[in-house]
Design a protein around this motif. Sequence first.
Motif, PDB file in Angstrom:
ATOM      1  N   ALA B  49       0.823  -1.217   0.000  1.00 31.52           N
ATOM      2  CA  ALA B  49       0.000   0.000   0.000  1.00 31.52           C
ATOM      3  C   ALA B  49       0.856   1.265   0.000  1.00 31.52           C
ATOM      4  CB  ALA B  49      -0.925  -0.005   1.210  1.00 31.52           C
ATOM      5  N   LEU B  51       2.971   2.059   2.602  1.00 35.22           N
ATOM      6  CA  LEU B  51       3.087   2.598   3.955  1.00 35.22           C
ATOM      7  C   LEU B  51       4.287   2.057   4.740  1.00 35.22           C
ATOM      8  CD1 LEU B  51      -0.699   2.484   4.941  1.00 35.22           C
ATOM      9  CD2 LEU B  51       0.581   4.434   4.085  1.00 35.22           C
ATOM     10  N   PRO B  71       1.391   6.227  -1.616  1.00 33.94           N
ATOM     11  CA  PRO B  71       0.084   5.607  -1.331  1.00 33.94           C
ATOM     12  C   PRO B  71      -1.035   6.231  -2.173  1.00 33.94           C
ATOM     13  CG  PRO B  71       1.225   6.071   0.714  1.00 33.94           C
ATOM     14  CD  PRO B  71       2.055   6.668  -0.381  1.00 33.94           C
ATOM     15  N   MET B  72      -0.962   7.560  -2.387  1.00 29.22           N
ATOM     16  CA  MET B  72      -1.997   8.246  -3.181  1.00 29.22           C
ATOM     17  C   MET B  72      -2.005   7.756  -4.621  1.00 29.22           C
ATOM     18  SD  MET B  72      -1.839  12.155  -1.894  1.00 29.22           S
ATOM     19  CE  MET B  72      -0.074  12.202  -1.941  1.00 29.22           C
ATOM     20  N   VAL B  75      -3.538   4.159  -4.849  1.00 32.04           N
ATOM     21  CA  VAL B  75      -5.010   4.073  -4.816  1.00 32.04           C
ATOM     22  C   VAL B  75      -5.591   4.577  -6.141  1.00 32.04           C
ATOM     23  CG1 VAL B  75      -5.517   6.295  -3.654  1.00 32.04           C
ATOM     24  CG2 VAL B  75      -7.070   4.388  -3.391  1.00 32.04           C
ATOM     25  N   LEU B  81      -6.819  -0.671   0.374  1.00 37.64           N
ATOM     26  CA  LEU B  81      -6.387  -1.399   1.571  1.00 37.64           C
ATOM     27  C   LEU B  81      -7.471  -1.415   2.645  1.00 37.64           C
ATOM     28  CD1 LEU B  81      -4.006  -2.607   3.354  1.00 37.64           C
ATOM     29  CD2 LEU B  81      -3.529  -0.250   4.016  1.00 37.64           C
ATOM     30  N   PRO B  83      -7.000  -2.122   6.327  1.00 36.21           N
ATOM     31  CA  PRO B  83      -5.854  -2.409   7.216  1.00 36.21           C
ATOM     32  C   PRO B  83      -6.236  -3.215   8.449  1.00 36.21           C
ATOM     33  CG  PRO B  83      -6.588  -0.175   7.521  1.00 36.21           C
ATOM     34  CD  PRO B  83      -7.477  -0.752   6.469  1.00 36.21           C
ATOM     35  N   ALA B 148     -13.026   0.838   1.401  1.00 37.86           N
ATOM     36  CA  ALA B 148     -12.014   0.500   0.385  1.00 37.86           C
ATOM     37  C   ALA B 148     -12.673   0.312  -0.986  1.00 37.86           C
ATOM     38  CB  ALA B 148     -11.264  -0.758   0.794  1.00 37.86           C
TER      39      ALA B 148
END
Lengths: 286, 238
Positions: B49, B51, B71-72, B75, B81, B83, B148
């Motif tokens: 993801a 992170l 991460p942006m 997606v 994700l 989490p 999500a």
Amino acid sequence: MLFIELFIQGLIQGSTYAIIAVGLTLIYGLLRVLHVAHAGLFTLGAYLGVVLTNQTGSLSLGILLAALISGIVGMAIYRLVYEPMLSKPPYVALIASIGLYIGMEEIFRLVFGPFGMSFSSAPLQDIVVFFGIHLRTCQIITVVTNVVLLGILAWIAQRTRIGTGWRATVDDPQMSACFGINPIKVRYMVFFTGSALAAVAGVMVALLTNIVEPTMGAVPSYKSLAIIVLGGLGNVFGTLIASLVLGILEAFGTIYIGDLLDRDAIAFAFLIIVLMIKPTGIFTSR
Amino acid sequence: MMLKLKNFSCGYGSMHVVSKLDMEVEKGSITAILGTNGAGKSSLIMALAGLVDIKQGDIEYDDQDITLCSPMERVNKGIALVPEGRRLFSSLSVYENFIIGGYITSKKASRNNIEKIISIFPRLGERFKQKAGSLSGGEQQMLAIGRALMAEPKLLMIDELSLGLMPKAIDTCYKAIKDLNALGLTILLVEQSTQRALEVSDSAIVLESGNTVWKGSSQEARDSSDIIDSILGLHKQG
């Protein structure tokens, strides 16, 4: 009648505290940094408001430009002072912020002089009789401006996608980034908004007192820090309530126990008592 | 191929939590990542993801190299994700959590997606204005999955789907996973509940201390008790 008059005086003071403290609590909520230099932006706004109004002859333009310039300075403070310190312990940013505020006071003294500055022709000083209560136009404008600005802020935060993204970033910046929200943009937006609001508060105080001094941010700064603790650190709603309660208490206290304690002493006595009873503030955020 | 990891290592600071992993996830499949506590499953999914730091290797997603993507960006490319621990925006309402989930989509798409998600998890429709933090564990997991899905993902990564949930809530979540997969969604599932994960997945990979100890089809794992024992760590006890 006295009761209503004191209540209105309290609202004027409380709503001004609110627009200063709201920026401070937003920044704390986002970065967990006590932004002491926020008071410097309040003073900067006041100076810019007076200078630009005197130069252009338009108070509206003075307020608008003061808010805009202070907002940009706020973003620059984030970029140049806080961003490089985000990975360091919070006290590092706090010490830097105190240093920055002291530096700003000295810059105001050097640039604008140590003796204060006034509007060349103080605007909005006419007396208006409102249900038998005598108020200056600037007092009415102060309350209306503060309420409208807080209303717009609340609307953006609660009713728009950007505002929801903003609140989500305060909740969990890492997860909000996982859904496409840019946390850096949110930080700039919060610093711009908070600083612009502080600047408007500065111009409003300049209108009410017709004097702007390098040290004028000191007392609002202490009070705002205490207010955001009282309201529950990072809690915007709690901050608004705490600001209004403090403003109203000051107004009544000045009349009824003014012989014993002065305005600022009443405010701080109240804050000390509340924090002794509930150290986490009245509205604990999380 | 939806996802391909080659010689992939990730971790924190100088520590490698997952080492030299090779893994492939077929489009439209459910892949289970299994292992005991501390095996590196969650770190792997968090690294996918964006992170957790990637120390070595590449991530190829839908024929694109996304190793260096934020991460942006991930997606936006279709990776969403769920989490561990849900990590909902607890001070926001159920509806607002959906809005954040669909932040990268249009308002119209968000409205349509909310309707679809409510049809999968009708209970969330009854809790629309409630703060996410006040929901039960099962409802929170449904919301985390729904949030999500709002991003219209091509690859859905779920970390510890059944952790801390009541059996009925686990059934609901697993049924949703199977239904979503039947619609073509690729799912990467991290689970400690091995048997449950093997029941729904097409393939599985077993991690131990960050290393791959077994990978293959879930059918094979279901049919071989040795593999199951090894997954559960029973082989260590002799």
